[in-house]
Design an enzyme around this catalytic site. Structure first.
Site, PDB file in Angstrom:
ATOM      1  N   GLU A   1       0.987  -1.277   0.271  1.00  0.00           N
ATOM      2  CA  GLU A   1       0.190  -0.320   0.152  1.00  0.00           C
ATOM      3  C   GLU A   1       0.900   1.295   0.001  1.00  0.00           C
ATOM      4  OE1 GLU A   1      -2.077  -0.855   3.534  1.00  0.00           O
ATOM      5  OE2 GLU A   1      -2.883  -2.606   2.513  1.00  0.00           O
TER       6      GLU A   1
ATOM      7  N   GLU B   1      -4.210  -6.147   3.021  1.00  0.00           N
ATOM      8  CA  GLU B   1      -2.784  -6.811   3.445  1.00  0.00           C
ATOM      9  C   GLU B   1      -2.980  -8.234   3.130  1.00  0.00           C
ATOM     10  OE1 GLU B   1      -4.242  -4.761   5.483  1.00  0.00           O
ATOM     11  OE2 GLU B   1      -2.776  -2.956   5.467  1.00  0.00           O
TER      12      GLU B   1
ATOM     13  N   HIS C   1      -0.597  -0.022  15.924  1.00  0.00           N
ATOM     14  CA  HIS C   1       0.358   0.520  15.378  1.00  0.00           C
ATOM     15  C   HIS C   1       1.726   0.748  16.008  1.00  0.00           C
ATOM     16  CE1 HIS C   1      -3.446   2.150  13.518  1.00  0.00           C
ATOM     17  NE2 HIS C   1      -2.815   1.827  12.320  1.00  0.00           N
TER      18      HIS C   1
END
Lengths: 325, 427
Positions: free
Chosen positions: A29, A58, A127
């Site tokens: 991406e 993903e 994250h």
């Protein structure tokens, strides 16, 4: 020798390998722009057919890479955040890891899964993970976790040339770290630990960002305790021999790693050392890891993630010396 | 804090001890190796030496009975620290968990956080790092003599290396340091070659202390006699023939233990102990039976107890004794199995050959013990005729503080009579 950032060293590795072998391509991406600057500039040089932006899936990124690898390409799939490997878990942990075995060795899977690991950027629980133990625990995957620009470039070139799936975690907070990288061609082999600093009193095995933390602490206390810092560089294969040799010399072991403590990298390395060098230990080994909690967002993440002070405290615990100035 | 004084585990069966006398008063200074307190166990009095030097704060008063592992005193490094400890009173601190057979009582509380002294993690184990243990073993260094400086009060490599350096600096000792366990140790001491060196500790120490103390405290003498065993031999033969239906296999020891118990009922003064200024004549007849253990070169001995033998049939005595012997050989005897004896039988017939007698040592605090020799066919004059009879020599040691010659002889005669005519056991 040049002084360049970790991010640029990785970019050079990708460019050199893409130039060297036309089967190498990058997929993920926003890889053409390069969210972390690792894959930036490649599309200008090699074109969109070899630097492929994908939709936000993903699973599709990993599946594309897996199929291409089976068809004879050498894909480098970038997940952006290591946390996203969980989304593509079946492709990475099951299919990529096991298909060479499941097919009786008739297929090779020369592919690299790139992902940014680690906290410290205040990105919150989804994250900021460093899921190294997840990869170590999965037979069939190799795992590189470089701590310097030199290692990042050399290990990434080795990863691309490897005929088996490699997970390559680059640490978000190391991307700007500058270090010496030779002009000339080189690779860093897998399964060879690097002694980042020699010492005689305590062995600190550290990975990724923790290597830099450990080196800073070792320098701060150098007048009072002699710290040896070892970077395994790849956790699978793991150069346990070098670690054991160091512990046989120092008698004391600290493992600093950013993954969650429970069932983590420290647990595995310490167990292997105890199995092989119990009689050399002069103190119970210590782990310095993320606490057994999700990594919080904002500044309080520092209370969960391992800090230089955590490494200092562990060195004090295993040596029985007070080192704080 | 410099250290602590705890109740040591002196024998396999020891679960508690009484603080008899503090040899150092509250607040007094004691040096490492000096006797700090005398404790009493069921079997013996024991002088406990200080493992560290320091100012003593008592946690347990005299005459109190506390479990093994209980910390009974703390040793302060400085007088200021002593004052702090004294201000805290007398916390209950254990170095070990209570014995498995023991009910956890109020004394079994874990050490309060923050003020617990550094104590061994396991009873008897010195806390030392693996590498410290290895180097100590290689150099024959006694870890218990080393002051730990490592984290959590652990002996570390530097401590052992310091001890090695100190030993090299000091004049050479006369004898080599004792290894941790019995082992062949090469070398020559006093011009004699050494085959093995056995440390006096554990069971060996308990036996050594106990036997020596028994000879010191009691007025022991031994009465030697012979029993005509023809009745017992015949009885046993019949019982063996019926073994399958009876469900047990009688041994000579079983029948001898029965006979001793009945004879003790008839002459009860031998079934007694001196307690303080009194002789306690026991109503329970609990017979200890010595069992030799195979523990390498130094052997070993333990005495499990069959309770109330005088009130049990032979079948029950035989089964209980067989079970105890099996547990003894397996090292599984519990404290209750070896305590509470009032008289002891030791049978050496299976080990020694031919005719022999001995002078057994009383198992304190009992008043008598009988040792049994082998049953052998010997010529005996009966009614003017020389006949062959199975004869068993026995040796009865008794404590003349308690038992005079006449009752001892009466007991011996009754014991021999019961073995000669075991039908009398039915009466």
């Amino acid at each position: 020798m040049r002084d360049i950032p970790y991010r640029i060293a990785m970019q050079e590795a990708l460019a050199e390998e893409m130039a060297r072998d036309e089967k190498v391509f990058v997929v993920g991406e926003d890889v053409q722009a390069g969210t972390f600057g690792v894959t930036s500039t490649l599309v200008q040089r090699f074109g969109p057919a070899r630097v492929i932006d994908t939709p936000l899936s993903e699973t599709a990124v990993a599946g594309t890479a897996l199929g291409a690898a089976m068809a004879g390409y050498r894909p480098v799939a970038d997940f952006m955040f290591a946390d996203f490997i969980y989304i593509a878990g079946n492709e990475v942990l099951v299919n990529a890891a096991k298909w060479r075995f499941a097919h009786g060795g008739k297929v090779s899977l020369p592919l690299v899964f790139l992902a940014a690991m680690g906290g410290g950027a205040r990105n919150g629980p989804e994250h900021s993970m460093s899921p190294e133990s997840l990869i170590m625990h999965t037979p069939g995957l190799k795992l590189a976790v470089p701590s310097t620009p030199y290692d990042a470039k050399g290990l990434l070139k080795s990863a691309i040339r490897d005929n088996n799936p490699v997970v390559f975690f680059y640490h978000k907070r190391l991307l700007g770290l500058r270090g010496d990288v030779p002009e000339e061609e080189y690779t860093v082999p897998f399964g060879v630990a690097d002694v980042k600093r020699e010492g005689t009193d305590v062995t600190v095995v550290a990975t990724a960002l923790q290597v830099q933390h450990a080196l800073r602490v070792a320098d701060e206390v150098k007048d009072r305790v002699s710290v040896e810092v070892i970077d395994p560089r790849t956790l699978e294969p793991l150069d346990i021999d070098s670690i054991v040799r160091s512990v046989e010399k120092t008698g004391r072991l600290v493992v600093a790693d950013e993954d969650t403590e429970r069932c983590g990298v420290g647990a595995e390395i310490i167990t292997q050392v105890i199995e092989r060098a119990f009689d050399s230990l002069d103190a119970p080994p210590k782990r310095v890891c993320a606490a057994n909690l999700p990594i919080p967002g904002g500044f309080i993440e520092a209370s969960v993630l391992p800090q230089p002070a955590s490494i200092l405290a562990a060195i004090e615990a295993v040596t029985g010396r007070t080192l704080k100035a | 804090m410099a250290g602590y004084v705890a109740i040591p585990k002196l024998g396999m069966a020891m679960i508690e001890a009484t603080v008899v006398k503090w040899q150092v008063p509250e607040g007094g200074h004691v040096n490492r190796g000096e006797v700090v307190v005398t404790i009493e166990t069921e079997k013996t009095n024991w002088d406990v030496e200080a493992q560290d030097s320091g100012w003593l704060h008592l946690l347990v008063p005299e005459d109190e009975t506390v479990p093994v592992g209980r910390v009974i005193g703390l040793l302060a490094e400085t007088e200021a620290e002593l004052a702090t400890l004294q201000a805290k009173g007398a916390p209950v601190i254990m170095t070990t968990a209570p014995e498995p057979a023991d009910e956890p009582g109020p004394g079994a509380a874990p050490p309060p956080a923050g003020e617990a002294p550094a104590v061994p993690g396991r009873q008897g184990a010195t806390r030392a790092s693996p590498v410290a243990k290895k180097i100590a073993e290689e150099h024959g260094i006694d870890l218990s003599a080393i002051t730990p400086t490592g984290p959590d009060g652990r002996i570390v490599r530097e401590d052992v290396e310091r001890a090695i350096a100190a030993r090299q600096a000091a004049p050479a000792p006369v004898a080599a340091p004792a290894p941790a366990s019995a082992s062949a140790s090469a070398g020559i001491v006093d011009g004699k070659r050494v085959a093995a060196t056995i440390p006096i500790k554990g069971m060996r120490r308990a036996i050594a202390e106990h036997m020596h103390r028994s000879l010191q405290v009691a007025a022991q003498l031994t009465y030697i006699g012979e029993a005509d065993m023809s009745g017992t031999v015949a009885l046993r033969r019949k019982l063996i023939a019926q073994e399958a239906s009876l469900g047990f296999r009688a041994t000579y020891t079983d029948i001898i233990v029965m006979a001793a118990a009945r004879a003790l009922r008839d002459v009860p003064i031998l079934n007694s102990s001196i307690v303080g200024e009194e002789i306690r004549v026991w109503d329970d007849v609990n017979i200890g039976v010595a069992v030799a253990l195979d523990q390498g070169i130094e052997g070993g001995l333990i005495v499990p107890v069959v309770r109330n033998v005088d009130r049990k049939p032979l079948r029950q005595v035989s089964k209980e004794l067989a079970a105890l012997v099996e547990k003894a050989r397996a090292g599984q005897l519990l404290p209750d199995d070896v305590s509470g004896g009032t008289f002891t039988v030791t049978n050496l017939a299976t080990v020694g050959g031919g005719w022999f007698v001995g002078t057994p040592i009383i198992n304190q605090p009992q008043s008598a013990i009988v040792a049994i020799g082998p049953v052998t066919d010997r010529p005996v004059a009966i009614d003017g005729q020389v006949v062959i009879r199975p004869v068993m020599p026995y040796s009865l040691t008794y404590d003349h503080r308690v038992v005079d010659g006449a009752p001892a002889a009466r007991f011996a005669a009754r014991f021999a009579e019961l073995l000669s005519e075991p039908a009398l056991l039915l009466v």
